[in-house]
Design a protein around this motif. Structure first.
Motif, PDB file in Angstrom:
ATOM      1  N   GLY A  85      -4.555   2.939   6.939  1.00 18.32           N
ATOM      2  CA  GLY A  85      -3.586   3.952   7.307  1.00 18.32           C
ATOM      3  C   GLY A  85      -3.729   4.330   8.762  1.00 18.32           C
ATOM      4  O   GLY A  85      -3.097   5.248   9.231  1.00 18.32           O
ATOM      5  N   LEU A  86      -4.621   3.635   9.483  1.00 18.70           N
ATOM      6  CA  LEU A  86      -4.903   4.034  10.856  1.00 18.70           C
ATOM      7  C   LEU A  86      -4.957   2.803  11.755  1.00 18.70           C
ATOM      8  O   LEU A  86      -5.664   1.849  11.479  1.00 18.70           O
ATOM      9  N   ASP A  91      -6.950   6.568   3.238  1.00 19.67           N
ATOM     10  CA  ASP A  91      -7.727   5.667   4.076  1.00 19.67           C
ATOM     11  C   ASP A  91      -7.942   6.253   5.469  1.00 19.67           C
ATOM     12  O   ASP A  91      -9.036   6.204   6.005  1.00 19.67           O
ATOM     13  N   HIS A  92      -6.896   6.854   6.041  1.00 20.81           N
ATOM     14  CA  HIS A  92      -7.085   7.359   7.400  1.00 20.81           C
ATOM     15  C   HIS A  92      -8.013   8.568   7.405  1.00 20.81           C
ATOM     16  O   HIS A  92      -8.793   8.748   8.319  1.00 20.81           O
ATOM     17  N   ASP A 107     -17.615   0.785   7.994  1.00 19.90           N
ATOM     18  CA  ASP A 107     -17.111   2.094   8.414  1.00 19.90           C
ATOM     19  C   ASP A 107     -17.527   3.250   7.508  1.00 19.90           C
ATOM     20  O   ASP A 107     -17.260   4.396   7.832  1.00 19.90           O
ATOM     21  N   ALA A 115     -15.582   9.462   8.419  1.00 21.23           N
ATOM     22  CA  ALA A 115     -16.748   8.635   8.730  1.00 21.23           C
ATOM     23  C   ALA A 115     -17.075   8.709  10.220  1.00 21.23           C
ATOM     24  O   ALA A 115     -18.240   8.772  10.613  1.00 21.23           O
ATOM     25  N   GLU A 116     -16.032   8.718  11.047  1.00 17.45           N
ATOM     26  CA  GLU A 116     -16.251   8.821  12.494  1.00 17.45           C
ATOM     27  C   GLU A 116     -16.939  10.146  12.830  1.00 17.45           C
ATOM     28  O   GLU A 116     -17.897  10.186  13.607  1.00 17.45           O
ATOM     29  N   ALA A 145     -19.893   6.025   6.180  1.00 11.73           N
ATOM     30  CA  ALA A 145     -21.067   6.751   6.688  1.00 11.73           C
ATOM     31  C   ALA A 145     -21.880   7.213   5.494  1.00 11.73           C
ATOM     32  O   ALA A 145     -21.551   8.206   4.853  1.00 11.73           O
ATOM     33  N   GLN A 166       1.889   5.266   0.287  1.00  9.15           N
ATOM     34  CA  GLN A 166       1.585   6.230   1.326  1.00  9.15           C
ATOM     35  C   GLN A 166       0.338   7.058   1.053  1.00  9.15           C
ATOM     36  O   GLN A 166      -0.414   7.361   1.967  1.00  9.15           O
ATOM     37  N   ALA A 171      -2.575   5.053   1.989  1.00 13.52           N
ATOM     38  CA  ALA A 171      -2.716   4.953   3.438  1.00 13.52           C
ATOM     39  C   ALA A 171      -3.308   6.233   3.993  1.00 13.52           C
ATOM     40  O   ALA A 171      -4.194   6.216   4.831  1.00 13.52           O
ATOM     41  N   ASP A 181      -3.885  16.240   9.787  1.00 12.96           N
ATOM     42  CA  ASP A 181      -5.114  15.643   9.224  1.00 12.96           C
ATOM     43  C   ASP A 181      -6.045  16.741   8.710  1.00 12.96           C
ATOM     44  O   ASP A 181      -6.641  16.620   7.636  1.00 12.96           O
ATOM     45  N   LEU A 238     -11.535   7.266   7.333  1.00 11.01           N
ATOM     46  CA  LEU A 238     -11.984   6.764   8.634  1.00 11.01           C
ATOM     47  C   LEU A 238     -12.311   7.910   9.587  1.00 11.01           C
ATOM     48  O   LEU A 238     -13.304   7.869  10.308  1.00 11.01           O
ATOM     49  N   LEU A 239     -11.453   8.940   9.579  1.00 13.95           N
ATOM     50  CA  LEU A 239     -11.716  10.086  10.459  1.00 13.95           C
ATOM     51  C   LEU A 239     -13.002  10.800  10.035  1.00 13.95           C
ATOM     52  O   LEU A 239     -13.789  11.233  10.868  1.00 13.95           O
ATOM     53  N   VAL A 248       0.861  -1.173   0.000  1.00 15.75           N
ATOM     54  CA  VAL A 248       0.000   0.000   0.000  1.00 15.75           C
ATOM     55  C   VAL A 248       0.899   1.225   0.000  1.00 15.75           C
ATOM     56  O   VAL A 248       1.786   1.331   0.827  1.00 15.75           O
TER      57      VAL A 248
END
Lengths: 311, 440
Positions: B23-24, A17-18, B309, A24-25, B311, A11, A14, A202, A21-22, A9
């Motif tokens: 990545g997390l 992706d992070h 995950d 979506a949270e 949303a 960079q 990656a 971020d 996730l942040l 993967v």
């Protein structure tokens, strides 16, 4: 490790992706608050973190328009450009904008300044609490991040405040999985920080990815400053040069934009988001360490203020 | 030295393998007071270039002021006034650092009294757990307790970080004994993957970089492990679960800028597990009605497929009655629709349980009234013995319970699904979160 997939993967992937996730949270948290709270409001100062939060609120509600109002606590010491940006964003997202000013609290006597040019940043808490009581908000969505400051690293994403706005670090609700307890007693309210888990980097990467508009103060521009130790103090009507100061014009940008009297720019030639990301990734100083004139009073200045109702 | 029997990674570790699909990584650190947890976190942050110059200067100055010979790294993590006054850690804190390979969120759970609930809290969102052991003391009750709690919260990836190896002259036999003792214990709990790493947090040996000077150890450094260990994304392979957070309705006048102003009805929610494609037939619970997926969006972006995950906003081909708290699943693998929960539960509150009291249970996006029908047994987290039929629960208790629910919940076992298998208990009087449970 047996289940590891042997696909390299890179960079960029990656990083993408992070951010996914942040994001979506944050959308999940925003939707929980919107669904469960009676009268939430989004604290919008025109700074980068609240710009990201507003964008996330747009995504959380979409295709409905943002269903809560914006609240700005105006210290009266804001850069005009930030105020214009604030108004433009409220209009773009068709949000009702409530502005309550520290000046009014001073007039009412609930804020008493020690001297006319004193930083009004800490007094925002008073005006904020007055606004919460006036409108009956039960949840304030804010753009605070845990990486900003040690005291914030301990704060929950959903944080309960009593009628004095106090944060009680020893008596926080435990937060498990993504099960947020949004119940509050009458008179109490929640402070909710959907981007708690984001870092300064971020935020910039997300601003780049989503192409979020920001006030131009965030980008390198020539500005008159004087040097006080390692901090650049902008020369303004509130922070005028003093006798013996050498006024210089340098290329600088703001990493954090707040009250004129307490935010300092950093020397920089980063004129766009990509440059800022490169600079942030290499930067040796924390956002607040380099730029705040008010957090340095003591090791625990932020915690003290939060206990008094600051966000 | 031979690789310990249970530890397979040590011999297999391949540094060319990059983290798959994430990545997390979220991990927790656990250990007792003097095992060097703060030092380890400080080291990790510092050696990866994640301590800013002003932070470093501040803790250097304080360390010096206190007459310490070395930097006290706990100053970096213990941020609150009372913590610094008393030299203790009060609560779970979250820390962030990044390398070029990955972003990390550390759930830093204090090892003091109140350990169980703090550990449970931090572990609930973690992919991996680092259990710190002092090489001079070996596996202690605390180590076993933390391993058990990590197990209870479904963490399969464990790191046994054998710290202060410099103080035992890096003797392989000392390390091996600890690893063997730990594996003997943890194997009895169930399936885990254990990576043991001998290290010195104070000197930074095997923390961010591998120490070539220790010829008998061929495994990864702690950082190499953290960069390579898979994050928990097994949720994608589990059956579809989408708890509905909010019904979104566009009528005249409330469309977002850029969105079409025509009437729209959809369902907002984050996929707890599985995948959802346009055209899939889904079932809605608790009613069991079926419909096909017409649209999947995140703001103005349309998706052909959404996975765990994400949303999203889901639009369906037919109009059916769906509200917040309902759950979408695929048509053939539904969740259990239950009015009784059997669960392992950690009591988090200083207020003991009111055995006959009414409580609220929040599970995914649904909150229901509940009461405790039965307290089956209490687990002694030190010995793992079961103590039969307790009368109440007090803070830090782990209990097997049966809860009676006023309305049905849509659940899975926690071992199958972390999101649909977990719940919190709220006291309707204090409104506090008083317990956390995992469904059996």
């Amino acid at each position: 490790m047996n289940e590891q997939v042997n696909t390299p993967v890179n960079q960029t992937h990656a990083a993408a992706d992070h951010l996914d996730l942040l994001e979506a949270e944050a959308l999940f948290i925003l939707r929980e608050v919107i669904a469960e709270c009676r009268h939430p409001v989004l604290l919008f100062s025109g700074g980068k973190d609240s710009a990201v939060l507003l964008h996330l609120a747009y995504k959380a509600f979409h295709p409905e328009r943002i269903g809560c109002a914006l609240l700005h606590i105006d210290t009266g010491h804001n850069y005009d450009e930030v105020i214009a940006y604030r108004d433009r964003m409220a209009e773009r997202y068709a949000c009702q904008l409530h502005v309550r000013s520290v000046e009014d609290s001073i007039r009412k006597g609930s804020v008493r300044l020690r001297h006319a040019l004193e930083s009004r940043n800490a007094y925002q808490s008073v005006t904020l609490m007055e606004a919460i009581a006036e409108f009956g908000f039960d949840a304030c969505l804010g753009g605070a991040r845990r990486d900003e400051e040690k005291a914030r690293a301990k704060e929950r994403i959903v944080s309960v405040r009593d009628e004095f706005g106090q944060w009680e670090p020893k008596n926080q609700r435990p937060e498990l999985w993504s099960l947020y307890n949004t119940r509050v007693a009458l008179g109490d309210h929640l402070r909710v920080f959907p981007i708690s888990n984001w870092t300064e980097l971020d935020v910039w990467q997300y601003i780049q990815r989503e192409d979020i508009e920001l006030p131009a103060l965030y980008f390198a521009h020539p500005r008159q400053v004087v040097r006080r130790g390692d901090i650049l103090v902008p020369v303004t009507h509130l922070t005028p040069a003093q006798a013996g100061d050498t006024v210089e014009t340098i290329s600088c940008r703001f990493r954090t934009v707040g009250d004129i009297s307490c935010t300092a720019p950093v020397a920089s030639s980063a004129g766009n988001v990509a440059d800022i990301i490169a600079e942030t990734a290499q930067c040796l100083l924390t956002e607040r360490g380099a730029t705040r004139l008010d957090d340095r009073a003591s090791d625990a200045a932020m915690e003290q203020r939060k206990k008094e109702g600051y966000f | 030295m031979n690789a310990p029997s249970y530890v397979t990674l040590e011999s297999q570790f391949d540094e060319t393998v990059q983290p798959a699909n994430s990545g997390l990584l979220r991990f927790i650190t656990a250990g007792s007071v003097d095992d060097g947890k703060s030092t380890l976190i400080g080291r990790l942050l510092y050696d990866t270039g994640n301590v800013a110059a002003d932070q470093l200067a501040a803790i250097q100055a304080t360390s010096q002021k206190r007459g310490l010979a070395a930097i006290d790294w706990s100053l970096l993590t213990d941020g609150l006034i009372a913590e610094r006054e008393q030299g203790i850690t009060i609560d779970v804190a979250y820390r962030y650092f990044a390398t070029s390979r990955r972003k990390f969120i550390i759930g830093d759970a204090p090892g003091h009294e109140q350990y169980t609930r703090n550990m449970v809290t931090a572990a609930s969102s973690a992919d991996s757990a680092i259990l710190l052991v002092d090489a001079r003391k070996g596996v202690t009750t605390q180590t076993r307790r933390h391993a058990y709690l990590a197990h209870l919260l479904g963490i399969r990836e464990l790191v046994l970080a054998v710290n202060k190896m410099d103080l035992v002259d890096w003797q392989p036999a000392v390390y091996q004994d600890i690893v063997d003792a730990f594996n003997a214990f943890v194997s009895a709990l169930g399936r885990h993957h254990v990576q043991a790493i001998p290290l010195s947090a104070l000197n930074g040996t095997n923390v961010a970089t591998r120490a070539e000077a220790i010829p008998w150890y061929h495994g990864p450094s702690l950082l190499e492990y953290l960069e390579a260990v898979p994050a928990r994304r097994d949720a994608e392979r589990a059956p579809l679960r989408l708890p509905v957070q909010r019904v979104v309705r566009v009528m005249l006048g409330n469309a977002a800028n850029g969105a079409s102003d025509t009437e729209f009805r959809g369902y907002q929610g984050t996929l707890a597990s599985g995948r959802l494609h346009i055209g899939d037939e889904i079932a809605v619970w608790p009613t069991g009605q079926r419909a096909r997926v017409k649209g999947l969006t995140v703001a103005e972006q349309s998706l052909a497929m959404a996975s765990a995950d994400h949303a999203v906003v889901v639009a369906l081909e037919s109009e059916i009655d769906i509200s917040r708290g309902d759950m979408l699943s695929n048509a053939i693998q539904p969740p259990r629709v239950v009015k009784t929960l059997t669960a392992d539960m950690c009591w988090l509150s200083e207020q003991p349980m009111q055995a006959r009291g009414k409580y609220l249970v929040k599970h995914t996006t649904r909150t229901v009234n509940a009461f405790f029908e039965e307290l089956s047994y209490r687990v002694d987290v030190n010995t793992l013995d079961h103590q039969a039929t307790p009368e109440t629960a007090v803070m830090n208790d782990i209990l097997r319970v049966k809860l009676k629910l006023q309305q049905p919940l849509l659940v899975d076992a926690y071992v199958d699904n972390r999101t649909t298998g977990s719940f919190i208990v709220i006291d309707p009087a204090s409104l506090h979160t008083v317990a956390a449970g995992v469904i059996i």
